[in-house]
Design a protein around this motif. Structure first.
Motif, PDB file in Angstrom:
ATOM      1  N   UNK A   3       0.696  -1.156  -0.101  1.00  0.00           N
ATOM      2  CA  UNK A   3      -0.001  -0.056  -0.154  1.00  0.00           C
ATOM      3  C   UNK A   3       0.853   1.228   0.109  1.00  0.00           C
ATOM      4  N   UNK A   4       2.083   1.125   0.650  1.00  0.00           N
ATOM      5  CA  UNK A   4       2.972   2.593   0.856  1.00  0.00           C
ATOM      6  C   UNK A   4       3.329   2.904  -0.665  1.00  0.00           C
ATOM      7  N   UNK A   5       3.916   1.558  -1.348  1.00  0.00           N
ATOM      8  CA  UNK A   5       4.402   1.812  -2.564  1.00  0.00           C
ATOM      9  C   UNK A   5       3.361   2.378  -3.725  1.00  0.00           C
ATOM     10  N   UNK A   6       2.094   1.990  -3.754  1.00  0.00           N
ATOM     11  CA  UNK A   6       1.181   2.422  -4.483  1.00  0.00           C
ATOM     12  C   UNK A   6       0.746   3.995  -4.122  1.00  0.00           C
ATOM     13  N   UNK A   7       0.829   4.325  -2.735  1.00  0.00           N
ATOM     14  CA  UNK A   7       0.452   5.563  -2.400  1.00  0.00           C
ATOM     15  C   UNK A   7       1.527   6.542  -2.821  1.00  0.00           C
ATOM     16  N   UNK A   8       2.811   6.034  -2.945  1.00  0.00           N
ATOM     17  CA  UNK A   8       3.666   6.912  -3.446  1.00  0.00           C
ATOM     18  C   UNK A   8       3.829   7.030  -5.110  1.00  0.00           C
ATOM     19  N   UNK A   9       3.429   6.108  -5.649  1.00  0.00           N
ATOM     20  CA  UNK A   9       3.510   6.050  -7.036  1.00  0.00           C
ATOM     21  C   UNK A   9       2.372   7.119  -7.463  1.00  0.00           C
ATOM     22  N   UNK A  10       1.076   6.941  -6.685  1.00  0.00           N
ATOM     23  CA  UNK A  10      -0.189   7.649  -6.994  1.00  0.00           C
ATOM     24  C   UNK A  10       0.323   9.257  -6.754  1.00  0.00           C
ATOM     25  N   UNK A  11       0.944   9.781  -5.775  1.00  0.00           N
ATOM     26  CA  UNK A  11       1.582  10.754  -5.602  1.00  0.00           C
ATOM     27  C   UNK A  11       2.347  11.311  -6.713  1.00  0.00           C
ATOM     28  N   UNK A  12       3.075  10.475  -7.338  1.00  0.00           N
ATOM     29  CA  UNK A  12       3.929  10.833  -8.386  1.00  0.00           C
ATOM     30  C   UNK A  12       3.078  11.163  -9.442  1.00  0.00           C
ATOM     31  N   UNK A  13       1.950  10.393  -9.641  1.00  0.00           N
ATOM     32  CA  UNK A  13       0.894  10.555 -10.913  1.00  0.00           C
ATOM     33  C   UNK A  13       0.329  12.093 -10.784  1.00  0.00           C
ATOM     34  N   UNK A  14      -0.034  12.325  -9.470  1.00  0.00           N
ATOM     35  CA  UNK A  14      -0.794  13.317  -9.114  1.00  0.00           C
ATOM     36  C   UNK A  14       0.363  14.595  -9.442  1.00  0.00           C
ATOM     37  N   UNK A  15       1.454  14.355  -9.160  1.00  0.00           N
ATOM     38  CA  UNK A  15       2.151  15.255  -9.277  1.00  0.00           C
ATOM     39  C   UNK A  15       2.595  15.667 -10.955  1.00  0.00           C
ATOM     40  N   UNK A  16       2.661  14.776 -11.476  1.00  0.00           N
ATOM     41  CA  UNK A  16       2.572  14.849 -12.994  1.00  0.00           C
ATOM     42  C   UNK A  16       1.695  15.498 -13.602  1.00  0.00           C
ATOM     43  N   UNK A  17       0.576  15.559 -12.958  1.00  0.00           N
ATOM     44  CA  UNK A  17      -0.675  15.959 -13.548  1.00  0.00           C
ATOM     45  C   UNK A  17      -0.760  17.581 -13.210  1.00  0.00           C
ATOM     46  N   UNK A  18      -0.159  17.815 -12.066  1.00  0.00           N
ATOM     47  CA  UNK A  18       0.138  19.236 -11.647  1.00  0.00           C
ATOM     48  C   UNK A  18       1.105  20.061 -12.387  1.00  0.00           C
ATOM     49  N   UNK A  19       2.198  19.231 -12.682  1.00  0.00           N
ATOM     50  CA  UNK A  19       3.284  19.917 -13.638  1.00  0.00           C
ATOM     51  C   UNK A  19       2.853  20.043 -14.843  1.00  0.00           C
ATOM     52  N   UNK A  57       9.420  16.627 -15.867  1.00  0.00           N
ATOM     53  CA  UNK A  57       8.157  15.785 -16.562  1.00  0.00           C
ATOM     54  C   UNK A  57       8.670  14.295 -16.668  1.00  0.00           C
ATOM     55  N   UNK A  58       9.780  14.232 -17.273  1.00  0.00           N
ATOM     56  CA  UNK A  58      10.369  12.887 -17.770  1.00  0.00           C
ATOM     57  C   UNK A  58      10.742  12.105 -16.646  1.00  0.00           C
ATOM     58  N   UNK A  59      11.449  12.617 -15.684  1.00  0.00           N
ATOM     59  CA  UNK A  59      11.625  12.020 -14.276  1.00  0.00           C
ATOM     60  C   UNK A  59      10.360  11.479 -13.509  1.00  0.00           C
ATOM     61  N   UNK A  60       9.399  12.487 -13.241  1.00  0.00           N
ATOM     62  CA  UNK A  60       8.188  12.074 -12.704  1.00  0.00           C
ATOM     63  C   UNK A  60       7.438  10.980 -13.745  1.00  0.00           C
ATOM     64  N   UNK A  61       7.207  11.312 -14.933  1.00  0.00           N
ATOM     65  CA  UNK A  61       6.802  10.002 -15.653  1.00  0.00           C
ATOM     66  C   UNK A  61       7.491   8.835 -15.626  1.00  0.00           C
ATOM     67  N   UNK A  62       8.845   8.684 -15.577  1.00  0.00           N
ATOM     68  CA  UNK A  62       9.374   7.594 -15.893  1.00  0.00           C
ATOM     69  C   UNK A  62       9.004   7.013 -14.130  1.00  0.00           C
ATOM     70  N   UNK A  63       8.961   7.500 -13.294  1.00  0.00           N
ATOM     71  CA  UNK A  63       8.814   6.854 -11.888  1.00  0.00           C
ATOM     72  C   UNK A  63       7.646   6.633 -11.857  1.00  0.00           C
ATOM     73  N   UNK A  64       6.498   7.397 -12.171  1.00  0.00           N
ATOM     74  CA  UNK A  64       5.102   6.919 -12.029  1.00  0.00           C
ATOM     75  C   UNK A  64       4.415   6.006 -13.155  1.00  0.00           C
ATOM     76  N   UNK A  65       4.640   6.465 -14.131  1.00  0.00           N
ATOM     77  CA  UNK A  65       4.284   5.696 -15.247  1.00  0.00           C
ATOM     78  C   UNK A  65       4.781   4.197 -15.330  1.00  0.00           C
ATOM     79  N   UNK A  66       6.145   4.387 -15.237  1.00  0.00           N
ATOM     80  CA  UNK A  66       6.957   3.113 -15.414  1.00  0.00           C
ATOM     81  C   UNK A  66       6.654   2.129 -14.169  1.00  0.00           C
ATOM     82  N   UNK A  67       6.554   2.928 -13.078  1.00  0.00           N
ATOM     83  CA  UNK A  67       6.028   1.886 -11.847  1.00  0.00           C
ATOM     84  C   UNK A  67       4.663   1.186 -12.221  1.00  0.00           C
ATOM     85  N   UNK A  68       3.893   2.042 -12.599  1.00  0.00           N
ATOM     86  CA  UNK A  68       2.468   1.642 -12.611  1.00  0.00           C
ATOM     87  C   UNK A  68       2.438   0.711 -13.875  1.00  0.00           C
ATOM     88  N   UNK A  69       3.104   0.791 -14.893  1.00  0.00           N
ATOM     89  CA  UNK A  69       3.190  -0.313 -15.925  1.00  0.00           C
ATOM     90  C   UNK A  69       3.652  -1.679 -15.621  1.00  0.00           C
TER      91      UNK A  69
END
Length: 126
Positions: A3-19, A57-69
């Motif tokens: 749950x912790x790692x999912x929460x972190x990934x979701x925060x990265x996704x939200x940060x990507x949307x804000x950015x 944007x590349x860093x945030x997407x790499x972490x969030x989208x890569x992690x999600x994939x």
């Protein structure tokens, strides 16, 4: 995945949307302010702002989208976000102005959609 790692990934996704939203606002505001008032062109058109934004944007997407994939094995968020990042990269090659802003806004929109798709809960088809 915990749950912790999912929460972190979701925060990265939200940060990507804000950015992405901030980037779109920057593009529109730059064109409007510089066109209407002729102010701030040195700062607002600075290539460093655009390079830094794309790198972030590349860093945030790499972490969030890569992690999600890796977690949910869906291609749509990854493909959509990568298309958006490609548009954003292409915008860096354009001269400053409306064309650059249009490519960037298309790019940030696609990156945002990629993050939104990444946030959607995975449901198995039966």
């Amino acid at each position: 995945m915990t749950d912790t790692s999912t929460s972190i990934r979701r925060r990265f996704d939200r940060a990507g949307i804000v950015l992405a939203g901030l980037c779109a606002i920057h593009c529109v505001a730059t064109v409007v302010v510089v066109s209407a008032l002729g102010l701030g062109s040195h700062f607002l058109f600075s290539p460093e702002i655009h390079r830094f934004g794309l790198a972030l944007a590349l860093i945030i997407a790499a972490v969030a989208i890569g992690w999600g994939a890796l977690k949910h094995r869906r291609a749509a968020p990854f493909v959509t976000a990568m298309m958006g990042l490609s548009f954003m990269g292409g915008a860096l090659a354009m001269p400053h102005g409306t064309g650059e802003a249009v490519l960037t806004i298309i790019g940030v929109s696609l990156v945002s959609v990629g993050h939104l798709l990444n946030l959607r809960p995975f449901t198995k088809r039966t």
